[in-house]
Design a protein around this motif. Structure first.
Motif, PDB file in Angstrom:
ATOM      1  N   GLU A 136      13.399  86.020 -55.749  1.00  0.00           N
ATOM      2  CA  GLU A 136      12.836  87.161 -55.030  1.00  0.00           C
ATOM      3  C   GLU A 136      12.002  86.655 -53.865  1.00  0.00           C
ATOM      4  O   GLU A 136      11.177  85.748 -54.031  1.00  0.00           O
ATOM      5  N   LEU A 137      12.240  87.222 -52.691  1.00  0.00           N
ATOM      6  CA  LEU A 137      11.558  86.813 -51.469  1.00  0.00           C
ATOM      7  C   LEU A 137      10.978  88.035 -50.775  1.00  0.00           C
ATOM      8  O   LEU A 137      11.575  89.115 -50.817  1.00  0.00           O
ATOM      9  N   VAL A 138       9.838  87.870 -50.129  1.00  0.00           N
ATOM     10  CA  VAL A 138       9.239  88.927 -49.328  1.00  0.00           C
ATOM     11  C   VAL A 138       8.902  88.351 -47.965  1.00  0.00           C
ATOM     12  O   VAL A 138       8.347  87.250 -47.864  1.00  0.00           O
ATOM     13  N   LYS A 139       9.249  89.089 -46.937  1.00  0.00           N
ATOM     14  CA  LYS A 139       8.927  88.725 -45.557  1.00  0.00           C
ATOM     15  C   LYS A 139       8.135  89.875 -44.949  1.00  0.00           C
ATOM     16  O   LYS A 139       8.496  91.039 -45.110  1.00  0.00           O
ATOM     17  N   ILE A 140       7.052  89.517 -44.256  1.00  0.00           N
ATOM     18  CA  ILE A 140       6.202  90.515 -43.624  1.00  0.00           C
ATOM     19  C   ILE A 140       6.646  90.682 -42.174  1.00  0.00           C
ATOM     20  O   ILE A 140       6.551  89.753 -41.369  1.00  0.00           O
ATOM     21  N   PHE A 141       7.174  91.832 -41.858  1.00  0.00           N
ATOM     22  CA  PHE A 141       7.502  92.230 -40.493  1.00  0.00           C
ATOM     23  C   PHE A 141       6.546  93.389 -40.187  1.00  0.00           C
ATOM     24  O   PHE A 141       5.426  93.394 -40.678  1.00  0.00           O
ATOM     25  N   LYS A 173       1.716  96.475 -53.937  1.00  0.00           N
ATOM     26  CA  LYS A 173       2.732  96.001 -54.882  1.00  0.00           C
ATOM     27  C   LYS A 173       2.884  94.479 -54.781  1.00  0.00           C
ATOM     28  O   LYS A 173       2.993  93.788 -55.798  1.00  0.00           O
ATOM     29  N   ILE A 174       2.856  93.954 -53.549  1.00  0.00           N
ATOM     30  CA  ILE A 174       2.934  92.500 -53.369  1.00  0.00           C
ATOM     31  C   ILE A 174       1.736  91.833 -54.045  1.00  0.00           C
ATOM     32  O   ILE A 174       1.887  90.839 -54.761  1.00  0.00           O
ATOM     33  N   ASP A 175       0.545  92.390 -53.837  1.00  0.00           N
ATOM     34  CA  ASP A 175      -0.662  91.846 -54.459  1.00  0.00           C
ATOM     35  C   ASP A 175      -0.548  91.871 -55.982  1.00  0.00           C
ATOM     36  O   ASP A 175      -0.935  90.912 -56.659  1.00  0.00           O
ATOM     37  N   SER A 176       0.005  92.948 -56.514  1.00  0.00           N
ATOM     38  CA  SER A 176       0.208  93.075 -57.957  1.00  0.00           C
ATOM     39  C   SER A 176       1.189  92.009 -58.464  1.00  0.00           C
ATOM     40  O   SER A 176       0.954  91.379 -59.503  1.00  0.00           O
ATOM     41  N   TYR A 177       2.283  91.809 -57.735  1.00  0.00           N
ATOM     42  CA  TYR A 177       3.266  90.781 -58.110  1.00  0.00           C
ATOM     43  C   TYR A 177       2.650  89.387 -58.069  1.00  0.00           C
ATOM     44  O   TYR A 177       2.950  88.538 -58.914  1.00  0.00           O
ATOM     45  N   CYS A 178       1.787  89.133 -57.085  1.00  0.00           N
ATOM     46  CA  CYS A 178       1.119  87.834 -56.991  1.00  0.00           C
ATOM     47  C   CYS A 178       0.150  87.642 -58.160  1.00  0.00           C
ATOM     48  O   CYS A 178       0.095  86.567 -58.761  1.00  0.00           O
ATOM     49  N   LYS A 179      -0.599  88.690 -58.484  1.00  0.00           N
ATOM     50  CA  LYS A 179      -1.564  88.622 -59.577  1.00  0.00           C
ATOM     51  C   LYS A 179      -0.868  88.359 -60.917  1.00  0.00           C
ATOM     52  O   LYS A 179      -1.366  87.605 -61.751  1.00  0.00           O
ATOM     53  N   SER A 180       0.312  88.960 -61.109  1.00  0.00           N
ATOM     54  CA  SER A 180       1.049  88.785 -62.358  1.00  0.00           C
ATOM     55  C   SER A 180       1.826  87.458 -62.416  1.00  0.00           C
ATOM     56  O   SER A 180       2.348  87.091 -63.456  1.00  0.00           O
ATOM     57  N   GLY A 181       1.932  86.773 -61.269  1.00  0.00           N
ATOM     58  CA  GLY A 181       2.675  85.518 -61.227  1.00  0.00           C
ATOM     59  C   GLY A 181       4.137  85.676 -60.843  1.00  0.00           C
ATOM     60  O   GLY A 181       4.883  84.707 -60.775  1.00  0.00           O
ATOM     61  N   ARG A 182       4.546  86.908 -60.613  1.00  0.00           N
ATOM     62  CA  ARG A 182       5.943  87.160 -60.248  1.00  0.00           C
ATOM     63  C   ARG A 182       6.259  86.590 -58.860  1.00  0.00           C
ATOM     64  O   ARG A 182       7.361  86.091 -58.626  1.00  0.00           O
ATOM     65  N   LEU A 183       5.304  86.668 -57.932  1.00  0.00           N
ATOM     66  CA  LEU A 183       5.456  86.099 -56.587  1.00  0.00           C
ATOM     67  C   LEU A 183       4.293  85.165 -56.297  1.00  0.00           C
ATOM     68  O   LEU A 183       3.211  85.326 -56.863  1.00  0.00           O
ATOM     69  N   SER A 184       4.527  84.232 -55.385  1.00  0.00           N
ATOM     70  CA  SER A 184       3.472  83.348 -54.883  1.00  0.00           C
ATOM     71  C   SER A 184       3.525  83.357 -53.370  1.00  0.00           C
ATOM     72  O   SER A 184       4.605  83.368 -52.773  1.00  0.00           O
ATOM     73  N   LYS A 185       2.345  83.327 -52.742  1.00  0.00           N
ATOM     74  CA  LYS A 185       2.272  83.247 -51.289  1.00  0.00           C
ATOM     75  C   LYS A 185       2.650  81.832 -50.879  1.00  0.00           C
ATOM     76  O   LYS A 185       2.204  80.871 -51.487  1.00  0.00           O
ATOM     77  N   LEU A 186       3.485  81.717 -49.870  1.00  0.00           N
ATOM     78  CA  LEU A 186       3.943  80.401 -49.413  1.00  0.00           C
ATOM     79  C   LEU A 186       3.110  79.937 -48.227  1.00  0.00           C
ATOM     80  O   LEU A 186       2.728  80.744 -47.374  1.00  0.00           O
ATOM     81  N   ASP A 187       2.847  78.643 -48.174  1.00  0.00           N
ATOM     82  CA  ASP A 187       2.140  78.060 -47.046  1.00  0.00           C
ATOM     83  C   ASP A 187       3.089  77.921 -45.874  1.00  0.00           C
ATOM     84  O   ASP A 187       4.258  77.586 -46.047  1.00  0.00           O
ATOM     85  N   LYS A 188       2.582  78.179 -44.696  1.00  0.00           N
ATOM     86  CA  LYS A 188       3.412  78.048 -43.482  1.00  0.00           C
ATOM     87  C   LYS A 188       3.319  76.652 -42.932  1.00  0.00           C
ATOM     88  O   LYS A 188       2.470  75.912 -43.075  1.00  0.00           O
ATOM     89  N   ILE A 213      15.341  84.853 -45.746  1.00  0.00           N
ATOM     90  CA  ILE A 213      15.720  83.770 -46.659  1.00  0.00           C
ATOM     91  C   ILE A 213      15.175  82.422 -46.196  1.00  0.00           C
ATOM     92  O   ILE A 213      14.717  81.619 -47.009  1.00  0.00           O
ATOM     93  N   GLU A 214      15.216  82.166 -44.906  1.00  0.00           N
ATOM     94  CA  GLU A 214      14.817  80.851 -44.395  1.00  0.00           C
ATOM     95  C   GLU A 214      13.302  80.698 -44.251  1.00  0.00           C
ATOM     96  O   GLU A 214      12.790  79.591 -44.358  1.00  0.00           O
ATOM     97  N   THR A 215      12.582  81.806 -44.006  1.00  0.00           N
ATOM     98  CA  THR A 215      11.123  81.701 -43.818  1.00  0.00           C
ATOM     99  C   THR A 215      10.384  82.858 -44.502  1.00  0.00           C
ATOM    100  O   THR A 215       9.724  83.658 -43.840  1.00  0.00           O
ATOM    101  N   PRO A 216      10.472  82.944 -45.827  1.00  0.00           N
ATOM    102  CA  PRO A 216       9.766  84.029 -46.522  1.00  0.00           C
ATOM    103  C   PRO A 216       8.263  83.787 -46.533  1.00  0.00           C
ATOM    104  O   PRO A 216       7.805  82.646 -46.395  1.00  0.00           O
ATOM    105  N   ASP A 217       7.506  84.864 -46.698  1.00  0.00           N
ATOM    106  CA  ASP A 217       6.059  84.760 -46.833  1.00  0.00           C
ATOM    107  C   ASP A 217       5.645  84.658 -48.301  1.00  0.00           C
ATOM    108  O   ASP A 217       4.601  84.096 -48.620  1.00  0.00           O
ATOM    109  N   TYR A 218       6.461  85.220 -49.192  1.00  0.00           N
ATOM    110  CA  TYR A 218       6.224  85.171 -50.631  1.00  0.00           C
ATOM    111  C   TYR A 218       7.550  84.857 -51.316  1.00  0.00           C
ATOM    112  O   TYR A 218       8.616  85.240 -50.822  1.00  0.00           O
TER     113      TYR A 218
END
Length: 121
Positions: free
Chosen positions: A72-77, A106-121, A58-63
């Motif tokens: 919706e949040l995604v974190k890469i571990f 699936k993440i790439d697909s969500y980004c392409k559709s606009g559902r998710l965006s990659k966040l800057d660190k 929640i505090e440092t998502p990647d997407y």
């Protein structure tokens, strides 16, 4: 007032909320004490291993993204973990609705559709 069945896990920052187009300055997020049982029932075994990392997700998502009112949040571990936050309208409480592993395609697909965006660190 949160119920005794909920556990506070983290706060969504103003920076993240601003990236998502939300007007709030912060949002406190809770999880159910029964979240682990929910994950196991739905066979989200990989995600269950990351239960103690919910605050980090929640505090440092990647997407991040918003779909149908859910944050919706995604974190890469070692695994890619997808977390969904919903609002319980009657109680005015944001809570972790689910947590599961998701593959990079699936993440790439969500980004392409606009559902998710990659966040800057």
């Amino acid at each position: 007032m949160p119920s005794e069945k909920l556990i506070y896990v983290a706060t969504l920052s103003q920076k993240l909320l601003s990236n998502l187009g939300r007007p709030e300055t912060s949002i406190k997020v809770f999880r159910s004490k029964g979240l682990l049982a929910h994950l196991l029932k739905r066979k989200h075994y990989k995600a269950a291993k990351y239960l103690d990392y919910i605050s980090d997700i929640i505090e440092t998502p990647d997407y991040a993204g918003i779909t149908a009112g859910q944050i919706e949040l995604v974190k890469i571990f070692k695994d890619n973990i997808f977390l969904s936050i919903k609002l319980d309208v009657s109680k005015h409480i944001y809570y972790v609705a689910t947590l599961f592993d998701v593959n990079q395609a699936k993440i790439d697909s969500y980004c392409k559709s606009g559902r998710l965006s990659k966040l800057d660190k």
